[in-house]
Design an enzyme around this catalytic site. Structure first.
Site, short mmCIF file in Angstrom:
data_model
loop_
_atom_site.label_atom_id
_atom_site.label_comp_id
_atom_site.label_asym_id
_atom_site.label_seq_id
_atom_site.Cartn_x
_atom_site.Cartn_y
_atom_site.Cartn_z
N ASP A 64 0.85 -1.19 0.00
CA ASP A 64 0.00 0.00 0.00
C ASP A 64 0.89 1.24 0.00
OD1 ASP A 64 -1.48 2.19 1.90
OD2 ASP A 64 -2.91 1.11 0.66
N THR A 97 -3.22 5.57 -4.08
CA THR A 97 -2.09 6.24 -3.43
C THR A 97 -0.77 5.97 -4.16
OG1 THR A 97 -1.94 4.36 -1.91
CG2 THR A 97 -3.10 6.30 -1.12
N THR A 98 -0.63 4.77 -4.73
CA THR A 98 0.59 4.44 -5.47
C THR A 98 0.59 5.17 -6.82
OG1 THR A 98 0.54 2.26 -4.45
CG2 THR A 98 2.01 2.53 -6.31
#
Length: 551
Positions: A64, A97-98
């Site tokens: 994550d 988020t990545t």
């Protein structure tokens, strides 16, 4: 510093470092690229995990993006800004988020050649802003509406989100948990949708058992036991009272010491305490509840009265848990016992039960008629696995929430990035001024997502990317992308990989805005102290002398 003249004068002490101009801008680009490179391998179903060790000796294993960057300590201010956008994306949308970090890093990377050619950052920024406006319009055009009541369609959307995660192996279970929990906390009032999963969909992790045993409870579970061993541990259709006040004698708040002249005075004080507790308990008992939850303490005497009245009591409940119980059983949290009314009593719960799981006791308020809060019970082999499963579930719930609030979808697997890139390149052909090349650079930067997916699969990057460009060059092929498992060019509709419009919009906006922000920086002034004994500067900043403050 202000001198004796009219205006302020900046006085730099000997240990104040200052860097400016093109060097700072290129350094910011390098810092952003370094952060993006750290988590580049965490994109797609073939993503690698990172093992993070904190100073306390704890270990986190995750792919994550936000969880990884949260644990990293960086010195460079531009790198800290990059980490901040990952946190913003996670709080606002909960997914992507990545992608947002990789995209922001690439947008800065493609700006570096223009900076080296001495093109002014303002020119690049104007082109980036124009590209962002066009991006948002194009995303709206290529998005498809979705029926949020179609279970199969919703399951496919969530599966495409968690397919890259650890919990992907238990895809159907995870999708069901995410759908059930979000639908439970969904409230629509006056045409406004509210889905607060952070407050009302609590995840309880209990090591032991298997992940298949995880489930959503139609009610609330808290890690508490009843206060007295003689109290009932199972009650069907309970009447529940929720309190935010102590069931103990109030000690004198302003009175610090008490002088007693006679022995009877002490006995009278004890009597007053008993009378107060009796009055408080009688206020509760007159409503004939079966269970009392309070956020504060319960004295031994109050427990005695409750046991005699056949009432089970649970004390020191967290405020957040009390609010969830209130939403589940229809009760109202009351601050004073003398204000209790019949309508404050919760009657919608079907079962109150105390169960022992592992070494601890848990209180269940379940089988609620119309709960607007829920608890997700997670089981797993170890705490590390449970933490990762929780992170993955939060992403899945966020995706479900986004689709229910804004029911539009985009094809995943890098298809939408490639489609938008091609349309931006077409638009750039109509431009004739100096902004054309930076505008085209944004279109090229978007290709970083399919390119990274191909790299993480170990496929031939140049051939596959060229084949994908060729597909998107012909009109109407906007749904062709990369199969994250094999690295081949595939029609994403057949794979059923979809992403919510809200996630992509937020990711693009955040990435472009961050790139613009970092490009506008042309000066870094640092006034931090050096360690004692260092050669290049003194230990403390020198005070400006009288001469230095004159005009």
């Amino acid at each position: 510093m202000f001198g004796r003249g009219s205006g302020p004068i900046l006085v730099l002490s000997q240990n104040t470092k200052r860097e400016s101009g093109r060097k700072v801008q290129l350094e910011n680009v390098q810092a952003a690229k370094a952060i993006a490179d750290i988590i580049r391998t965490c994109l797609g179903p073939r993503a690698m995990l990172k093992m993070l060790m904190d100073p306390m000796g704890g270990i986190v294993m995750t792919n994550d993006g936000n969880a990884i960057l949260r644990e990293i300590t960086v010195q460079h201010p531009a790198a800290q800004s990059m980490i901040e956008i990952s946190r913003t994306q996670d709080e606002e949308i909960g997914d992507g988020t990545t992608s947002v970090i990789i995209l922001a890093g690439e947008l800065l990377s493609v700006a570096a050649p223009f900076l080296e050619q001495n093109i002014h950052p303002t020119v690049i920024i104007k082109a980036y802003r124009q590209a962002l406006e066009d991006l948002v319009e194009i995303l709206r055009e290529v998005s498809l509406p979705v029926d949020i009541n179609n279970q199969e369609q919703m399951t496919n959307i969530i599966k495409s989100c968690i397919g890259t995660k650890f919990i992907g192996k238990w895809g159907n279970l995870a999708c069901q948990i995410a759908l059930d929990s979000v639908k439970t906390v969904f409230i629509e009032e006056n045409g406004r949708k509210e889905i607060d999963i952070k407050r009302y969909a609590k995840v309880e992790k209990i090591p032991g058992g298997t992940i298949e045993e995880s489930k959503v409870l139609n009610g609330v579970m808290i890690n508490k036991d009843v206060t007295h061993p003689k109290m009932k541990r199972r009650i069907e259709n309970p009447r529940i009272i929720l309190l935010d006040c102590p069931l103990e004698y109030k000690k004198g708040e302003s009175m610090t010491n008490l002088e007693l002249s006679k022995e009877e005075d002490f006995s009278r004080i004890l009597e007053l305490e008993e009378e107060y507790i009796q009055q408080v308990c009688s206020d509760i008992i007159r409503l004939k509840p079966d269970v009392v939850f309070t956020e504060k303490g319960i004295s031994d005497l109050a427990q005695h009265f409750f046991v005699k009245a056949g009432i089970s009591a649970v004390r020191r409940v967290r405020k957040t848990d009390n609010n969830r119980i209130a939403r589940s059983c229809g009760a109202t949290v009351v601050n004073r016992t003398d204000e209790l009314k019949e309508e404050d009593v919760g009657t919608e719960a079907g079962l109150f039960e105390i169960k022992k799981i592992g070494d601890e006791y848990f209180c269940f308020v379940t089988e609620c008629k119309n709960p607007k809060a829920c608890t997700i019970l997670l089981r797993g082999a170890s705490k590390d696995i449970l933490h990762e499963v929780e992170r993955n579930l939060q992403d899945a719930m966020s995706v479900t929430r986004n689709v229910m609030i804004e029911p539009y979808l985009l094809p995943g697997g890098g298809a939408v990035e490639m489609a938008v890139s091609q349309l931006l390149l077409e638009k750039s052909k109509l431009m004739t001024d100096i902004h054309q090349r930076p505008y085209q650079a944004v279109a090229k930067a978007l290709e970083v997502i399919p390119r990274t997916l191909i790299q993480n699969c170990g496929a031939n990057m140049i051939r596959t990317l060229t084949a994908l460009r060729a597909k998107h060059a012909s009109a109407g092929n906007t749904t062709w992308g990369i199969n994250g498992e094999t690295g081949e060019v595939t029609n994403i509709v057949e794979l059923g990989i979809w992403e919510p419009l809200a996630v992509k919009q937020q990711a693009y906006k955040t990435a472009v805005e961050t790139a613009i922000l970092l490009l506008r920086i042309d000066d870094i002034v640092s006034g931090s102290k050096k360690a004692k004994g260092s050669d290049d500067s003194p230990a403390a900043p020198q005070q400006p002398t009288e001469e230095s403050t004159k005009d």
